[in-house]
Design a protein around this motif. Structure first.
Motif, PDB file in Angstrom:
ATOM      1  N   ASP A 523      -0.468  -6.360  -0.250  1.00 48.94           N
ATOM      2  CA  ASP A 523       0.360  -5.424   0.582  1.00 48.94           C
ATOM      3  C   ASP A 523       1.973  -5.609   0.289  1.00 48.94           C
ATOM      4  OD1 ASP A 523       1.189  -3.619   2.291  1.00 48.94           O
ATOM      5  OD2 ASP A 523       0.786  -5.037   4.045  1.00 48.94           O
ATOM      6  N   TRP A 528       0.536  -1.127   5.809  1.00 48.29           N
ATOM      7  CA  TRP A 528      -0.497  -2.147   5.641  1.00 48.29           C
ATOM      8  C   TRP A 528      -1.493  -2.137   4.373  1.00 48.29           C
ATOM      9  CZ3 TRP A 528      -5.360  -0.978   6.557  1.00 48.29           C
ATOM     10  CH2 TRP A 528      -5.893   0.164   7.262  1.00 48.29           C
ATOM     11  N   ARG A 529      -1.817  -0.789   4.115  1.00 49.59           N
ATOM     12  CA  ARG A 529      -2.761  -0.490   2.928  1.00 49.59           C
ATOM     13  C   ARG A 529      -2.230  -1.484   1.681  1.00 49.59           C
ATOM     14  NH1 ARG A 529      -4.041   4.836   4.263  1.00 49.59           N
ATOM     15  NH2 ARG A 529      -1.551   4.985   4.459  1.00 49.59           N
ATOM     16  N   GLU A 530      -3.268  -1.778   0.869  1.00 49.92           N
ATOM     17  CA  GLU A 530      -2.768  -2.540  -0.153  1.00 49.92           C
ATOM     18  C   GLU A 530      -2.413  -1.778  -1.453  1.00 49.92           C
ATOM     19  OE1 GLU A 530      -5.584  -6.528  -0.117  1.00 49.92           O
ATOM     20  OE2 GLU A 530      -6.684  -4.752   0.699  1.00 49.92           O
ATOM     21  N   THR A 544       0.490   2.785  -5.046  1.00 48.41           N
ATOM     22  CA  THR A 544       0.426   2.717  -3.515  1.00 48.41           C
ATOM     23  C   THR A 544      -0.520   3.908  -2.950  1.00 48.41           C
ATOM     24  OG1 THR A 544       1.412   2.492  -1.375  1.00 48.41           O
ATOM     25  CG2 THR A 544       2.536   4.039  -3.013  1.00 48.41           C
ATOM     26  N   CYS A 555       2.100  -6.264   8.434  1.00 47.14           N
ATOM     27  CA  CYS A 555       2.006  -6.521   6.927  1.00 47.14           C
ATOM     28  C   CYS A 555       0.938  -7.475   6.709  1.00 47.14           C
ATOM     29  CB  CYS A 555       3.445  -6.681   6.550  1.00 47.14           C
ATOM     30  SG  CYS A 555       3.513  -7.152   4.700  1.00 47.14           S
TER      31      CYS A 555
END
Length: 587
Positions: A523, A528-530, A544, A555
């Motif tokens: 991340d 917060w997504r990786e 992303t 985060c």
């Protein structure tokens, strides 16, 4: 109750635990910016994402602004954004440049503006950040850390791609080079050549990128040897391996690449004492970081996986490496041999505020003494995570390379190494690093997957030890990560020879495919997504998600276990990072 509401209810508990964990352990926290990203999706649509930080209060909100062609900023949201940290702008004029930034809102008052994500006029439609390398080579590994202290992650690249395993003896075709790139601008920073006295293989030159002295700027620590400019000048044996001559642990300044400290690596001694006389077992080296005193990071130098196991721990103080302790598994009673895995996890498993080391099927306490030893041999799969949220504490998912009559696929308590449940069938050689992640939303906790080396059998288990399927999820090591919304992960099948990376939903269709092989998961920007860090010829790409999320959380890089797992991705096997538990559940 809606899923988004459930996740946001956890905000208060998650933040309190996060801050209590940070305060109790006194570990340093990276000074990150908002990580603004803006992705052109075409037809005037721009996906915008930003970070929520561990220091943010639970009731924080955000206003999002766009400045077109340097004009006055225009607020894009009608009400302060509280449910997520992303937004889709449907009205951008892509013929002109656009800059996006957020202002946090506290107690109804706007705070200072964040940094800006800029899309130049007529930007390409792509959902990645590109870092162009200095040539047409393909990298092998990518390290992620803030090298210059600006709150933006930079990238350390080791190349060329391709690696020699110590178990397959042959001559190195080239030398390793290490390069650093500015994460904000993509510009080249520095380069070093490790020379011919370092064989081309991850076990010969482990590397970690982390802020070792707490000044906000990361260092690069790695295994080096005396520089040899040509093959003829190197200490190379008949089988192609370097088996003599000095070896060092070297610390490099992250801004310049200049060496600032050096100590001797754990010595080879008598090569055959490590298990063979050809240089296989002796050349199993690792490096890592842990907070052994709960306050400062210590650098860990490691040699040995299958037989003898040794660790030296150092603190980096005033540009010097000062030894904290040395551990030799042969000094334990009973001795610890052959319990290593191809990586390292560092975390506080006994709740004393100091880190322990999960080195495989054994754990080393913060004082350099064995805490527990399962005695089951070498695991190829070893993940630490909150696998079963119904149980207190963290668990370890193991898949053992050594033949087992039972428990070759098992879940153990991180605190004690005690097996919680294990398979009741024999296993011959569970290979590579499996899969761990909540990929099935209908089953509580994470799902766990492993495959025999010869691909004859595979298993998918629930967190509670129920066999769910014997389904091939795409080889030995599919990688699960956050990409959509909520707690469920997607996954990508993996191959060393892959030229592209697919993203799959369990029991669902393929949702995306990108060029290049995944080299890291982190991340590292946006919400917060990786992100998926992929490697291709002459380029590193950081992909992303552009899927809007109705949930928010801190985060992931500010979760301690996750951050340490990301640091350790640069060496050994690439084990995708895992969250450390309750302090990361919210948002």
């Amino acid at each position: 109750m809606k899923p988004g509401t459930i996740m946001n209810i956890a905000v208060t508990i998650g933040t309190l635990l996060f801050l209590m964990n940070q305060a109790g352990a006194q570990r340093q926290m990276e000074n990150l910016d908002r990580g603004m990203i803006a992705i052109n999706q075409g037809n005037g649509k721009v996906y915008v994402g930003w970070r929520m930080l561990g220091t943010d209060p639970d009731d924080i909100a955000f206003n999002l602004f766009r400045s077109t062609a340097g004009g006055d900023p225009v607020k894009l949201n009608n009400q302060p954004i509280t449910e997520s940290t992303n937004f889709v702008d449907n009205d951008a004029d892509m013929s002109r440049s656009n800059a996006y930034f957020v202002r946090s809102v506290l107690n109804g008052k706007e705070q200072e503006a964040s940094g800006r994500a800029v899309l130049e006029a007529n930007p390409p439609e792509r959902q990645y950040k590109s870092i162009r390398l200095q040539g047409s080579y393909t990298p092998d590994r990518v390290g992620i850390a803030d090298l210059n202290g600006d709150g933006i992650y930079d990238y350390v690249v080791k190349h060329p791609r391709g690696t020699i395993d110590p178990g397959r003896r042959r001559r190195s075709p080239d030398t390793y080079k290490v390069e650093a790139y500015n994460g904000k601008t993509g510009k080249f920073m520095w380069r070093i050549d490790l020379g011919w006295n370092i064989n081309l293989g991850i076990w010969f030159s482990p590397m970690v990128v982390y802020d070792l002295d707490g000044d906000g700027k990361a260092e690069v620590a790695l295994k080096r040897a005396s520089y040899a400019a040509t093959f003829e000048q190197a200490n190379i044996s008949d089988n192609g391996f370097v088996l003599e001559g000095p070896e060092y642990c070297s610390v490099l300044d992250g801004l310049t690449g200049k060496e600032t400290a050096r100590v001797d690596w754990i010595p080879r001694g008598n090569i055959s004492d490590w298990g063979d006389n050809v240089g296989n077992r002796v050349n199993r080296n690792l490096i890592g970081v842990a907070y052994l005193d709960g306050k400062r990071p210590s650098l860990l130098v490691m040699r040995g996986t299958y037989t003898i196991m040794r660790i030296d721990a150092y603190n980096y103080i005033d540009k010097q490496l000062r030894k904290v302790w040395s551990w030799n598994g042969d000094d334990e009673n009973p001795r610890v041999r052959g319990q290593g895995f191809h990586g390292l996890h560092s975390l506080d498993i006994d709740e004393d505020g100091r880190d322990e080391l999960i080195i495989g099927a054994a754990a080393i306490d913060d004082n350099g003494r064995c805490l527990w030893n399962m005695g089951l041999g070498h695991p190829d799969i070893c993940y630490v995570a909150d696998v079963d949220p119904a149980r207190p504490g963290l668990e370890i998912f193991y898949g053992f390379e050594d033949r087992q009559t039972s428990n070759g696929f098992c879940l153990a308590e991180a605190r004690t190494g005690k097996i919680i449940w294990g398979c009741d069938h024999p296993t011959r050689h569970l290979h590579d690093w499996g899969l761990i992640g909540d990929i099935d939303p209908d089953i509580p906790g994470m799902e766990l997957y492993a495959m025999e080396k010869d691909r004859s059998q595979c298993w998918l288990y629930s967190a509670q030890g129920k066999l769910l399927a014997n389904q091939d999820l795409g080889g030995h090591s599919p990688r699960a990560f956050y990409w959509t919304d909520g707690p469920t992960k997607v996954y990508s099948p993996f191959s060393y020879r892959a030229s592209s990376s697919r993203i799959m939903k369990y029991k669902g269709a393929q949702i995306a495919e990108f060029p290049g092989r995944i080299a890291a998961i982190s991340d590292c920007m946006g919400d917060w997504r990786e992100e998926l860090v992929t490697i291709a010829k002459g380029e590193v790409r950081i992909y992303t998600t552009t899927i809007p999320a109705g949930t928010r959380r801190v985060c992931l890089m500010q979760d301690y276990l996750y951050r340490m797992d990301v640091a350790m991705q640069m060496m050994g096997y690439f084990y995708p990072p895992q969250l450390g538990g309750a302090e990361s559940d919210g948002r």
